[in-house]
Enzyme design. Structure first.
Site, PDB file in Angstrom:
ATOM      1  N   GLY A  78      -0.349   9.027   1.040  1.00 36.27           N
ATOM      2  CA  GLY A  78       0.044  10.185   0.605  1.00 36.27           C
ATOM      3  C   GLY A  78      -1.096  11.233   0.947  1.00 36.27           C
ATOM      4  O   GLY A  78      -2.074  11.157   1.047  1.00 36.27           O
ATOM      5  N   LYS A 199      -9.750   8.770   1.550  1.00 33.70           N
ATOM      6  CA  LYS A 199      -8.717   9.693   1.018  1.00 33.70           C
ATOM      7  C   LYS A 199      -7.967   9.122  -0.111  1.00 33.70           C
ATOM      8  O   LYS A 199      -7.506   7.881  -0.166  1.00 33.70           O
ATOM      9  CB  LYS A 199      -8.050  10.035   2.405  1.00 33.70           C
ATOM     10  CG  LYS A 199      -6.713  10.731   1.731  1.00 33.70           C
ATOM     11  CD  LYS A 199      -5.324  10.392   2.376  1.00 33.70           C
ATOM     12  CE  LYS A 199      -4.993   9.165   1.722  1.00 33.70           C
ATOM     13  NZ  LYS A 199      -3.559   8.707   1.650  1.00 33.70           N
TER      14      LYS A 199
HETATM   15  P1  FBP Z   1      -2.202   7.463  -1.607  1.00 30.62           P
HETATM   16  O1  FBP Z   1      -2.738   6.270  -2.141  1.00 30.62           O
HETATM   17  O2  FBP Z   1      -1.630   6.890  -0.200  1.00 30.62           O
HETATM   18  O3  FBP Z   1      -3.006   8.488  -1.182  1.00 30.62           O
HETATM   19  O4  FBP Z   1      -1.049   8.112  -2.502  1.00 30.62           O
HETATM   20  C1  FBP Z   1      -0.933   8.196  -3.361  1.00 30.62           C
HETATM   21  C2  FBP Z   1       0.166   8.807  -4.240  1.00 30.62           C
HETATM   22  O5  FBP Z   1      -0.063  10.230  -4.086  1.00 30.62           O
HETATM   23  C3  FBP Z   1       0.346   8.419  -5.593  1.00 30.62           C
HETATM   24  O6  FBP Z   1      -0.751   9.201  -6.478  1.00 30.62           O
HETATM   25  C4  FBP Z   1       1.596   8.319  -5.819  1.00 30.62           C
HETATM   26  O7  FBP Z   1       2.075   7.470  -6.786  1.00 30.62           O
HETATM   27  C5  FBP Z   1       2.303   8.177  -4.378  1.00 30.62           C
HETATM   28  O8  FBP Z   1       1.287   8.521  -3.591  1.00 30.62           O
HETATM   29  C6  FBP Z   1       3.646   9.027  -4.068  1.00 30.62           C
HETATM   30  O9  FBP Z   1       3.828   8.622  -2.943  1.00 30.62           O
HETATM   31  P2  FBP Z   1       5.062   9.427  -2.128  1.00 30.62           P
HETATM   32  O10 FBP Z   1       4.372  10.175  -1.497  1.00 30.62           O
HETATM   33  O11 FBP Z   1       5.468   8.338  -1.088  1.00 30.62           O
HETATM   34  O12 FBP Z   1       6.023   9.866  -2.889  1.00 30.62           O
END
Ligand code: FBP
Length: 550
Positions: A78, A199
């Site tokens: 993300g 990150k």
């Molecule tokens: P990361 O752990 O990859 O940094 O992503 C976290 C996040 O932002 C969460 O807070 C959220 O639940 C998820 O990604 C949402 O994912 P997507 O972008 O696939 O909808």
């Protein structure tokens, strides 16, 4: 490309670096390390990268000009504010090592490495992205880099481009995979180093040596601005309860940080719910209690923060979800047959085919949520927990409870709701000064780790509550952060996820204050991120960090 006036000014911002990274760097090796748990198993799996020492960079005397290095960078998972500054930090770092060095960006996340899709990042490209939010410079993706055949494909392109190193910018899973990749490339003497960068807006990649994951600061500042605005609206109109769900797949760090910044009336912390083994009914009762008491004071309004990951931390909901996933994936009805049933029959069929305890919980849910639980499935047939509108679930259950209380003459107030979900609003915001500086420093540190020939390390910048000048840069062996956990029915080595610590200072402070915040309105309105102005307004780290370090 047309850009905003702010972006134009912001492009001129020179991120602050720790003193040690400003000139030539002296590498100081610390103690040999051990994994946080399961030492024997982790050592067996990482014979080439286990036990390496902690590294710290200090100001040095010798010139750092060396042979050029070619580096590939990947953004994984993300988005998080500051990713572009990590990349510009790496770029400036490798050019400082030698102006002939090259930086390649793999496109669309780890898939770019596997599919050999990349661009060379030139100074023209980099300059357009300095201090901007987003990951659009090269894009990101959630493909998992974990199979040997993908590692070999990656090596092929690394050889073609003459890469000395890969930098993986990601969360706990991506950095776990970076560590496995580093081990594999070391084992086969590939000559390709792998360095990770911490990150995630979720804030759950942190430990003794990694004080924060980048993006958490900016994202929580954006959410807190929005929460503050809503609090002011609530306090002006005095007619709504705002139920706000906050992103964060699992841990509640985002909710806790936003609570510390804005002082809302209710904040649920998933880790506390799990520890107290609370039921959905008990959570509803807790929220209702505050709403009723505020109404008695004439305050028929308020703000409640709800962490995205809550559902999976409620033990009875967790069991229900796992039973539903099994039933829907392996049950006697196909997905098509199931969807063709009438809604009421569908819900009844589900209740009949799960344990009586889970059936009771399932039947207590508002029908819209119950339906959502049975219809939204991922490609493996699992219930898509992240799609559950927890804020509405709780809002509707509280409403039902208040109606019962009204009928019993136990509640005479009003209860009107507004629902919000803040997540994507903050993930690509222009990085705060803290994140701009921190990310640039992480990138610069990664380039220094590369120039010193290291692999299997995560870029680390510590002492983050001090002025940037005094930050401590270095490297932490990724194996040090690992333990064994069950994934897809197998025990595997993974970086330990940092949940909110219930004996930690931020949570304890929150608990000492939440009673006051619940009943007497003590909202704080933090306002928008400030990029220009006095340091006490523009350069502050998170409340979580300040409390953890105090
Ligand atoms: P990361 O752990 O990859 O940094 O992503 C976290 C996040 O932002 C969460 O807070 C959220 O639940 C998820 O990604 C949402 O994912 P997507 O972008 O696939 O909808």
């Amino acid at each position: 490309m047309k850009i905003s006036a702010l972006q134009k000014e912001r492009a001129k911002y020179q991120p602050k670096l720790p003193k040690s990274l400003k000139s030539t760097v002296k590498l100081v090796e610390g103690e040999k390390t051990e994994s946080v748990a399961d030492k024997k198993e982790i050592e067996e799996r990482f014979p080439n990268t286990y036990g390496m020492p902690l590294l710290t960079f200090e100001e040095g005397k010798e010139s750092s000009q060396k042979e050029p290095v070619n580096v590939g960078v990947i953004l994984s998972g993300g988005q998080a504010p500051g990713g572009h500054n990590v990349i510009s930090g790496i770029f400036d770092g490798v050019k400082n090592i030698n102006p002939e060095s090259k930086l390649y960006g793999f496109l669309g996340g780890p898939e770019g490495l596997i599919e050999h899709k990349y661009i060379e990042l030139t100074s023209e490209i980099i300059d357009d992205y300095r201090n901007t939010g987003g990951f659009d410079i090269i894009g990101s993706g959630r493909t998992k880099l974990e199979k040997k055949k993908d590692f070999d494909k990656g090596l092929q392109i690394a050889k073609d481009l003459g890469l000395n190193a890969l930098v993986v910018i990601g969360g706990d899973d991506s950095n776990t995979n970076a560590c496995v990749l580093a081990e594999y490339y070391a084992k086969i003497n590939s000559g390709v180093q792998v360095i990770g960068c911490p990150k995630t807006i979720d804030g759950d990649l942190k430990n003794e040596m990694i004080e924060a994951s980048f993006g958490f600061d900016t994202a929580t500042k954006v959410y807190s601005e929005l929460i503050g605005n809503i609090q002011r609206d609530a306090n002006s109109a005095k007619k709504y309860w705002h139920f706000i769900k906050l992103m964060g797949r699992s841990a509640s760090h985002i909710g806790l940080e936003c609570a510390l910044k804005t002082q809302p009336n209710i904040t649920l912390i998933s880790e506390e719910v799990a520890q107290k083994q609370q039921t959905l009914g008990e959570i509803v009762e807790y929220m209702t209690g505050i709403i009723v008491k505020r109404a008695e004071n004439g305050d028929n309004f308020g703000v409640a923060l709800i962490p995205e990951g809550l559902i999976e931390f409620i033990p009875e909901m967790n069991i229900l979800i796992s039973e539903l996933s099994d039933l829907l994936a392996e049950g006697s009805l196909s997905e098509k047959e199931f969807k063709h049933l009438k809604k009421s029959h569908r819900l009844a069929w589900v209740a009949e085919h799960i344990s009586p305890k889970s059936a009771k919980v399932f039947q207590s849910l508002p029908s819209g949520i119950a339906t959502q639980l049975t219809l939204d499935r991922d490609s493996h047939g699992n219930v898509q927990v992240s799609l559950i509108e927890t804020e509405k679930l709780l809002g509707e259950m509280v409403k039902t409870r208040l109606e019962e209380m009204k009928a019993a003459k136990e509640f005479s107030g009003k209860f009107g709701t507004q629902y919000h979900f803040f997540g994507y609003e903050g993930r690509c915001a222009a990085p705060s000064n803290f994140d701009a500086d921190y990310c640039y420093s992480l990138g610069s540190t990664a380039s220094t780790l590369i120039s010193t020939g290291k692999t299997g390390y995560m870029s680390s910048v510590r002492n983050l509550t001090a002025p940037a000048d005094e930050w401590i840069a270095g490297g932490v062996p990724i194996t040090m952060m690992m333990n064994m956990e069950k994934r897809n029915r197998k025990m595997v080595p993974v970086i330990q996820k940092a949940l909110v610590e219930l004996d930690g200072a931020p949570y304890k402070y929150f608990v000492s204050k939440r009673g006051e915040w619940a009943y007497s309105t003590q909202f704080i309105y933090p306002g928008p991120i400030q990029y220009f102005g006095p340091s006490e307004v523009c350069d502050q780290p998170t409340e979580t960090l300040k409390l953890e370090k105090s």
